[in-house]
Scaffold this motif. Structure first.
Motif, short mmCIF file in Angstrom:
data_model
loop_
_atom_site.label_atom_id
_atom_site.label_comp_id
_atom_site.label_asym_id
_atom_site.label_seq_id
_atom_site.Cartn_x
_atom_site.Cartn_y
_atom_site.Cartn_z
N LEU A 95 -49.92 70.35 92.07
CA LEU A 95 -49.56 71.36 91.09
C LEU A 95 -50.58 72.48 91.23
O LEU A 95 -51.75 72.31 90.87
N PRO A 96 -50.18 73.62 91.76
CA PRO A 96 -51.15 74.68 92.05
C PRO A 96 -51.84 75.25 90.82
O PRO A 96 -52.96 75.74 90.92
N SER A 97 -51.22 75.14 89.66
CA SER A 97 -51.80 75.72 88.45
C SER A 97 -52.52 74.69 87.59
O SER A 97 -52.86 74.97 86.44
N LEU A 98 -52.75 73.50 88.10
CA LEU A 98 -53.40 72.43 87.34
C LEU A 98 -54.87 72.78 87.11
O LEU A 98 -55.60 73.07 88.05
N TYR A 99 -55.28 72.79 85.83
CA TYR A 99 -56.70 73.04 85.54
C TYR A 99 -57.08 72.55 84.15
O TYR A 99 -56.25 72.30 83.30
N ASN A 100 -58.37 72.42 83.96
CA ASN A 100 -58.95 72.03 82.68
C ASN A 100 -59.03 73.28 81.81
O ASN A 100 -59.66 74.26 82.18
N ASP A 101 -58.39 73.23 80.67
CA ASP A 101 -58.38 74.39 79.78
C ASP A 101 -59.40 74.25 78.65
O ASP A 101 -59.32 74.93 77.65
N GLY A 102 -60.34 73.35 78.84
CA GLY A 102 -61.40 73.20 77.84
C GLY A 102 -60.94 72.39 76.66
O GLY A 102 -59.78 72.01 76.54
N PRO A 103 -61.85 72.11 75.78
CA PRO A 103 -61.50 71.30 74.61
C PRO A 103 -60.61 72.07 73.64
O PRO A 103 -60.83 73.25 73.39
N VAL A 104 -59.62 71.37 73.12
CA VAL A 104 -58.75 71.91 72.08
C VAL A 104 -58.70 70.87 70.98
O VAL A 104 -58.30 69.73 71.22
N GLY A 105 -59.13 71.25 69.82
CA GLY A 105 -59.13 70.30 68.70
C GLY A 105 -60.01 69.09 68.95
O GLY A 105 -59.71 68.00 68.47
N GLY A 106 -61.06 69.27 69.73
CA GLY A 106 -61.99 68.18 70.00
C GLY A 106 -61.52 67.22 71.08
O GLY A 106 -62.10 66.16 71.26
N HIS A 107 -60.47 67.58 71.78
CA HIS A 107 -59.93 66.73 72.85
C HIS A 107 -59.84 67.54 74.14
O HIS A 107 -59.65 68.75 74.11
N GLY A 108 -59.94 66.84 75.26
CA GLY A 108 -59.73 67.49 76.54
C GLY A 108 -58.31 68.02 76.61
O GLY A 108 -57.38 67.41 76.06
N PHE A 109 -58.13 69.16 77.25
CA PHE A 109 -56.81 69.76 77.34
C PHE A 109 -56.57 70.22 78.76
O PHE A 109 -57.33 71.01 79.30
N VAL A 110 -55.52 69.70 79.37
CA VAL A 110 -55.21 69.99 80.76
C VAL A 110 -53.94 70.83 80.82
O VAL A 110 -52.91 70.46 80.23
N ARG A 111 -54.01 71.93 81.52
CA ARG A 111 -52.83 72.77 81.74
C ARG A 111 -52.20 72.34 83.06
O ARG A 111 -52.85 72.34 84.10
N LEU A 112 -50.95 71.97 82.99
CA LEU A 112 -50.25 71.55 84.20
C LEU A 112 -49.71 72.75 84.96
O LEU A 112 -49.52 72.68 86.17
N GLY A 113 -49.45 73.84 84.28
CA GLY A 113 -48.99 75.05 84.93
C GLY A 113 -47.54 74.95 85.36
O GLY A 113 -46.82 74.03 85.02
N GLY A 114 -47.12 75.93 86.12
CA GLY A 114 -45.75 75.98 86.58
C GLY A 114 -45.62 75.54 88.03
O GLY A 114 -46.60 75.46 88.76
N CYS A 115 -44.40 75.24 88.40
CA CYS A 115 -44.12 74.89 89.79
C CYS A 115 -42.65 75.21 90.06
O CYS A 115 -41.88 75.45 89.13
N ASN A 116 -42.28 75.18 91.31
CA ASN A 116 -40.88 75.46 91.64
C ASN A 116 -40.00 74.25 91.34
O ASN A 116 -40.49 73.15 91.09
N ALA A 117 -38.70 74.47 91.35
CA ALA A 117 -37.75 73.42 90.99
C ALA A 117 -37.83 72.23 91.94
O ALA A 117 -37.71 71.08 91.51
N ALA A 118 -38.03 72.48 93.21
CA ALA A 118 -38.10 71.39 94.18
C ALA A 118 -39.29 70.47 93.86
O ALA A 118 -39.15 69.24 93.90
N LEU A 119 -40.43 71.05 93.56
CA LEU A 119 -41.61 70.24 93.22
C LEU A 119 -41.37 69.49 91.92
O LEU A 119 -41.71 68.30 91.81
N ALA A 120 -40.76 70.13 90.94
CA ALA A 120 -40.48 69.46 89.67
C ALA A 120 -39.55 68.27 89.87
O ALA A 120 -39.76 67.19 89.30
N ASN A 121 -38.53 68.44 90.71
CA ASN A 121 -37.61 67.34 90.99
C ASN A 121 -38.31 66.21 91.74
O ASN A 121 -38.07 65.03 91.45
N ARG A 122 -39.15 66.54 92.68
CA ARG A 122 -39.90 65.51 93.42
C ARG A 122 -40.85 64.78 92.49
O ARG A 122 -40.97 63.55 92.55
N LEU A 123 -41.51 65.51 91.62
CA LEU A 123 -42.41 64.90 90.65
C LEU A 123 -41.64 63.95 89.74
O LEU A 123 -42.10 62.84 89.44
N ALA A 124 -40.46 64.35 89.31
CA ALA A 124 -39.62 63.49 88.48
C ALA A 124 -39.24 62.21 89.22
O ALA A 124 -39.26 61.12 88.63
#
Length: 84
Positions: free
Chosen positions: A41-70
């Motif tokens: 996932l090219p947009s995967l990153y740590n977005d820092g703590p939110v509400g005292g918890h780790g928060f990970v942004r998965l970001g976007g991807c194309n339909a083919a990658l989303a289907n493969r991930l599914a």
């Protein structure tokens, strides 16, 4: 307005640091797991703590990658269900 004591500020910072570290670890773990399946996932990153918890942004991807991930998630879920 309430002002935090020095001890409360230190405790808050420690909780935030731990949450940020948890987000970093989650990103690392997810990136490694995706790589095992030949995915990224090219947009995967740590977005820092939110509400005292780790928060990970998965970001976007194309339909083919989303289907493969599914497909990979479904296959993994089938294996987990079989192991139970």
């Amino acid at each position: 307005m309430y002002e935090y004591t020095y001890a409360e500020r230190i405790e808050y910072k420690q909780r935030q640091d731990a949450a940020y570290q948890a987000g970093d670890e989650a990103v690392t773990n997810l990136r490694a797991a995706l790589a095992l399946a030949g995915l990224a996932l090219p947009s995967l990153y740590n977005d820092g703590p939110v509400g005292g918890h780790g928060f990970v942004r998965l970001g976007g991807c194309n339909a083919a990658l989303a289907n493969r991930l599914a497909e990979v998630i479904a296959a993994g879920a089938d294996v987990l269900a079989y192991q139970r």
